[in-house]
Design a protein around this motif. Structure first.
Motif, PDB file in Angstrom:
ATOM      1  N   ALA A   1       0.843  -1.206   0.000  1.00 17.85           N
ATOM      2  CA  ALA A   1       0.000   0.000   0.000  1.00 17.85           C
ATOM      3  C   ALA A   1       0.878   1.256   0.000  1.00 17.85           C
ATOM      4  O   ALA A   1       0.555   2.238  -0.673  1.00 17.85           O
ATOM      5  CB  ALA A   1      -0.930  -0.003   1.210  1.00 17.85           C
ATOM      6  N   GLU A   2       1.975   1.221   0.735  1.00 20.45           N
ATOM      7  CA  GLU A   2       2.876   2.369   0.770  1.00 20.45           C
ATOM      8  C   GLU A   2       3.470   2.641  -0.611  1.00 20.45           C
ATOM      9  O   GLU A   2       3.543   3.797  -1.051  1.00 20.45           O
ATOM     10  CB  GLU A   2       3.998   2.131   1.781  1.00 20.45           C
ATOM     11  N   VAL A   3       3.869   1.588  -1.343  1.00 17.29           N
ATOM     12  CA  VAL A   3       4.423   1.765  -2.687  1.00 17.29           C
ATOM     13  C   VAL A   3       3.362   2.361  -3.615  1.00 17.29           C
ATOM     14  O   VAL A   3       3.646   3.279  -4.393  1.00 17.29           O
ATOM     15  CB  VAL A   3       4.985   0.432  -3.233  1.00 17.29           C
ATOM     16  N   ARG A   4       2.126   1.870  -3.526  1.00 13.89           N
ATOM     17  CA  ARG A   4       1.040   2.435  -4.351  1.00 13.89           C
ATOM     18  C   ARG A   4       0.797   3.903  -4.003  1.00 13.89           C
ATOM     19  O   ARG A   4       0.580   4.750  -4.872  1.00 13.89           O
ATOM     20  CB  ARG A   4      -0.252   1.635  -4.172  1.00 13.89           C
ATOM     21  N   TRP A   5       0.848   4.222  -2.717  1.00 13.30           N
ATOM     22  CA  TRP A   5       0.663   5.604  -2.273  1.00 13.30           C
ATOM     23  C   TRP A   5       1.792   6.490  -2.804  1.00 13.30           C
ATOM     24  O   TRP A   5       1.542   7.624  -3.249  1.00 13.30           O
ATOM     25  CB  TRP A   5       0.583   5.656  -0.748  1.00 13.30           C
ATOM     26  N   LEU A   6       3.029   5.990  -2.801  1.00 14.42           N
ATOM     27  CA  LEU A   6       4.154   6.758  -3.345  1.00 14.42           C
ATOM     28  C   LEU A   6       3.961   7.013  -4.839  1.00 14.42           C
ATOM     29  O   LEU A   6       4.280   8.098  -5.336  1.00 14.42           O
ATOM     30  CB  LEU A   6       5.474   6.021  -3.088  1.00 14.42           C
ATOM     31  N   ASP A   7       3.417   6.018  -5.564  1.00 22.74           N
ATOM     32  CA  ASP A   7       3.110   6.218  -6.983  1.00 22.74           C
ATOM     33  C   ASP A   7       2.100   7.355  -7.150  1.00 22.74           C
ATOM     34  O   ASP A   7       2.235   8.198  -8.050  1.00 22.74           O
ATOM     35  CB  ASP A   7       2.551   4.935  -7.609  1.00 22.74           C
TER      36      ASP A   7
ATOM     37  N   VAL B   1       3.747  15.366 -10.566  1.00 20.76           N
ATOM     38  CA  VAL B   1       3.811  15.575 -12.017  1.00 20.76           C
ATOM     39  C   VAL B   1       2.665  16.489 -12.461  1.00 20.76           C
ATOM     40  O   VAL B   1       2.861  17.430 -13.243  1.00 20.76           O
ATOM     41  CB  VAL B   1       3.786  14.222 -12.774  1.00 20.76           C
ATOM     42  N   GLN B   2       1.454  16.240 -11.944  1.00 18.94           N
ATOM     43  CA  GLN B   2       0.302  17.093 -12.272  1.00 18.94           C
ATOM     44  C   GLN B   2       0.531  18.531 -11.811  1.00 18.94           C
ATOM     45  O   GLN B   2       0.224  19.490 -12.543  1.00 18.94           O
ATOM     46  CB  GLN B   2      -0.974  16.553 -11.615  1.00 18.94           C
ATOM     47  N   LEU B   3       1.086  18.678 -10.628  1.00 18.29           N
ATOM     48  CA  LEU B   3       1.357  20.011 -10.093  1.00 18.29           C
ATOM     49  C   LEU B   3       2.373  20.744 -10.960  1.00 18.29           C
ATOM     50  O   LEU B   3       2.195  21.925 -11.282  1.00 18.29           O
ATOM     51  CB  LEU B   3       1.847  19.903  -8.643  1.00 18.29           C
ATOM     52  N   ALA B   4       3.435  20.036 -11.363  1.00 22.70           N
ATOM     53  CA  ALA B   4       4.454  20.647 -12.219  1.00 22.70           C
ATOM     54  C   ALA B   4       3.858  21.050 -13.567  1.00 22.70           C
ATOM     55  O   ALA B   4       4.151  22.128 -14.091  1.00 22.70           O
ATOM     56  CB  ALA B   4       5.621  19.679 -12.412  1.00 22.70           C
TER      57      ALA B   4
END
Length: 199
Positions: free
Chosen positions: A158-164, A171-174
């Motif tokens: 779940a942590e890896v999915r959250w990091l994704d 990326v959206q913010l940039a």
């Protein structure tokens, strides 16, 4: 984590002294959450004060043995019967770190996410290997450790999915920031020029 209830549950099995409780707890949880022996004895003192355990003499070698009282057994039954509440989620250092990183200038949030992803995937591989090794040579006492490993695997996945997801948001913010720069010639978030900057 409730050390109080964990110790009561182990005493429900049979009377023990502090060091035995520590060893039993760590054996049954795969030493995932190591206990400090001072913490064990402090908790036992509080449990005795609250009438949930009683000193049961010693083992002949100077260790004070504790046994659970009827009130302690009722407390353990209530603990096992009640769900773990999520009203006060435990502190998550990673979530706190990222929440602060995105609000402070000059912090490379992408680098934080990538470094954590590498560490989390490595931990996930270690947990998975340990689970596979334990399951292939399973003994009767390994079920508790397998449950802990399963929990750690699911949490790390779940942590890896959250990091994704965090990375996708960065990326959206940039992209949104770049779009504002292109359309306005200046970032909307930028501070208005000061008199000094106009000179």
């Amino acid at each position: 984590m409730s050390i109080r209830h964990s110790l009561l549950a182990l005493l429900q099995d049979r009377p023990r002294y502090g060091y035995q409780l520590r060893v039993e707890f760590e054996n049954r949880t795969g030493s995932t959450w190591p206990l400090n022996i001072g913490q064990v004895y402090t908790t036992l003192d509080r449990l005795e004060r609250d009438g949930l355990v009683a000193k049961d003499g010693d083992d002949g070698e100077g260790h004070v043995v504790y046994s659970i009282t009827a009130e302690g057994e009722a407390e353990v039954r209530s603990w096992f019967a009640a769900p773990v509440e999520r009203t006060n989620p435990p502190r998550n250092e990673l979530a706190i770190k990222l929440a602060l990183a995105v609000t402070l200038p000059g912090v490379d949030v992408q680098a934080i996410i990538q470094a954590q992803r590498v560490a989390s995937i490595r931990a996930l591989q270690d947990y998975t290997k340990s689970r596979r090794d334990t399951a292939s040579n399973q003994r009767s006492g390994d079920t508790a450790w397998l449950l802990v490993l399963d929990s750690l695997i699911f949490q790390t996945e779940a942590e890896v999915r959250w990091l994704d997801l965090c990375e996708a948001r960065m990326v959206q913010l940039a992209a949104a920031t770049a779009a504002r720069k292109t359309s306005n010639g200046v970032t909307e978030d930028a501070a208005p020029p000061t008199a000094d900057s106009r000179r």
